[in-house]
Write a protein that holds these residues in place. Sequence first.
Motif, short mmCIF file in Angstrom:
data_model
loop_
_atom_site.label_atom_id
_atom_site.label_comp_id
_atom_site.label_asym_id
_atom_site.label_seq_id
_atom_site.Cartn_x
_atom_site.Cartn_y
_atom_site.Cartn_z
N LEU A 1 12.16 11.99 -9.71
CA LEU A 1 10.77 11.51 -9.65
C LEU A 1 10.58 10.23 -10.47
N LEU A 2 11.20 10.20 -11.65
CA LEU A 2 11.08 9.01 -12.49
C LEU A 2 11.76 7.82 -11.83
N GLY A 3 12.93 8.04 -11.26
CA GLY A 3 13.63 6.95 -10.56
C GLY A 3 12.84 6.45 -9.37
N ALA A 4 12.25 7.37 -8.61
CA ALA A 4 11.44 6.98 -7.45
C ALA A 4 10.23 6.17 -7.88
N ALA A 5 9.59 6.59 -8.97
CA ALA A 5 8.42 5.86 -9.48
C ALA A 5 8.79 4.44 -9.87
N LEU A 6 9.94 4.27 -10.50
CA LEU A 6 10.38 2.93 -10.92
C LEU A 6 10.66 2.04 -9.72
N LEU A 7 11.39 2.56 -8.75
CA LEU A 7 11.73 1.76 -7.57
C LEU A 7 10.49 1.39 -6.77
N CYS A 8 9.62 2.37 -6.53
CA CYS A 8 8.40 2.10 -5.77
C CYS A 8 7.49 1.14 -6.54
N ALA B 1 0.82 -1.22 0.00
CA ALA B 1 0.00 0.00 0.00
C ALA B 1 0.85 1.27 0.00
N PRO B 2 1.81 1.43 0.94
CA PRO B 2 2.66 2.63 0.89
C PRO B 2 3.44 2.74 -0.41
N ALA B 3 3.95 1.62 -0.91
CA ALA B 3 4.72 1.64 -2.14
C ALA B 3 3.85 2.06 -3.32
N THR B 4 2.60 1.60 -3.32
CA THR B 4 1.68 1.97 -4.39
C THR B 4 1.37 3.45 -4.35
N VAL B 5 1.14 3.97 -3.16
CA VAL B 5 0.86 5.40 -2.99
C VAL B 5 2.05 6.23 -3.48
N LEU B 6 3.25 5.82 -3.11
CA LEU B 6 4.45 6.54 -3.53
C LEU B 6 4.65 6.45 -5.05
N THR B 7 4.32 5.29 -5.62
CA THR B 7 4.42 5.13 -7.07
C THR B 7 3.50 6.10 -7.79
N VAL B 8 2.24 6.13 -7.36
CA VAL B 8 1.25 7.02 -7.98
C VAL B 8 1.65 8.48 -7.79
N ALA B 9 2.10 8.82 -6.58
CA ALA B 9 2.49 10.20 -6.30
C ALA B 9 3.68 10.62 -7.17
N SER B 10 4.65 9.72 -7.33
CA SER B 10 5.83 10.03 -8.13
C SER B 10 5.48 10.20 -9.60
N ILE B 11 4.60 9.31 -10.11
CA ILE B 11 4.18 9.41 -11.50
C ILE B 11 3.39 10.70 -11.74
N ALA B 12 2.51 11.03 -10.79
CA ALA B 12 1.72 12.26 -10.92
C ALA B 12 2.63 13.48 -10.90
N GLY B 13 3.58 13.48 -9.98
CA GLY B 13 4.52 14.60 -9.90
C GLY B 13 5.33 14.74 -11.17
N PHE B 14 5.77 13.60 -11.71
CA PHE B 14 6.55 13.62 -12.94
C PHE B 14 5.71 14.13 -14.11
N ALA B 15 4.46 13.71 -14.17
CA ALA B 15 3.57 14.15 -15.26
C ALA B 15 3.36 15.66 -15.21
N VAL B 16 3.09 16.19 -14.01
CA VAL B 16 2.88 17.63 -13.86
C VAL B 16 4.14 18.39 -14.24
N LEU B 17 5.29 17.90 -13.77
CA LEU B 17 6.56 18.56 -14.08
C LEU B 17 6.85 18.52 -15.58
N THR B 18 6.53 17.41 -16.22
CA THR B 18 6.75 17.29 -17.66
C THR B 18 5.96 18.34 -18.43
N VAL B 19 4.71 18.51 -18.06
CA VAL B 19 3.87 19.52 -18.71
C VAL B 19 4.47 20.91 -18.50
#
Length: 217
Positions: free
Chosen positions: A189-196, A13-31
């Motif tokens: 953020l991308l690295g964190a998303a991959l690891l999580c 559960a924590p890893a999933t939350v961190l994965t989603v948060a990292s992906i969302a952060g990366f997406a916003v930053l990319t835009v």
Amino acid sequence: MPSALPAARPQAAPATVLTVASIAGFAVLTVAVVTGVLRPLDADAREWARPGGVWGPAQLRADLLVETLRPDRVVWLPVVVGVLQGVARRSVRPLLLVGLTVGLVSGLVVGLKEILATPDAHGDLTHGGSFPSGHTVSVLVASGLSVLLIRAHPPRWVWVIPAALVVGMGGSLMVEGAHWGSDVVGGALLGAALLCGLRASGLVCWATRPGAATPGA
């Protein structure tokens, strides 16, 4: 069939939350990077990190770290750890996870750089786009994956090591003017998303349990 995957549920559960948060952060930053919203802030950060674009002692020290931990070198850390863990656990799974992760990281970074095609701090696109920073992604994933291969559920303090490496690499890239600040944050953020994501999926537990990797194991 019994497997090690259920043991990962308390961490999933924590890893999933961190994965989603990292992906969302990366997406916003990319835009923000693609639309140029962050360009003034990036320019200010670059001037602060390397005033006047000079190349001096600070840049030489930064470049030493960048060259020492460049992607084609740091990738050997999880490979060596994977081999040692594979021998210790009598399994090829650690190396399979390393191969999968390295391929995924390489494909994502190269693909994103080519698709986004953002100029680096010197306005150069010779080596592909600048966002996200491949050096930052590589040092985080290589060190983090090595930690997870040694212990699937490491104590929290251990993550200080990958974090310190990321801060050191990111700061060095900015000091020598090789990357924008947004490139570094995007890489982290991308690295964190991959690891999580690896942890949340149960692949880490699968790779670190003893025994030969056989169908249905």
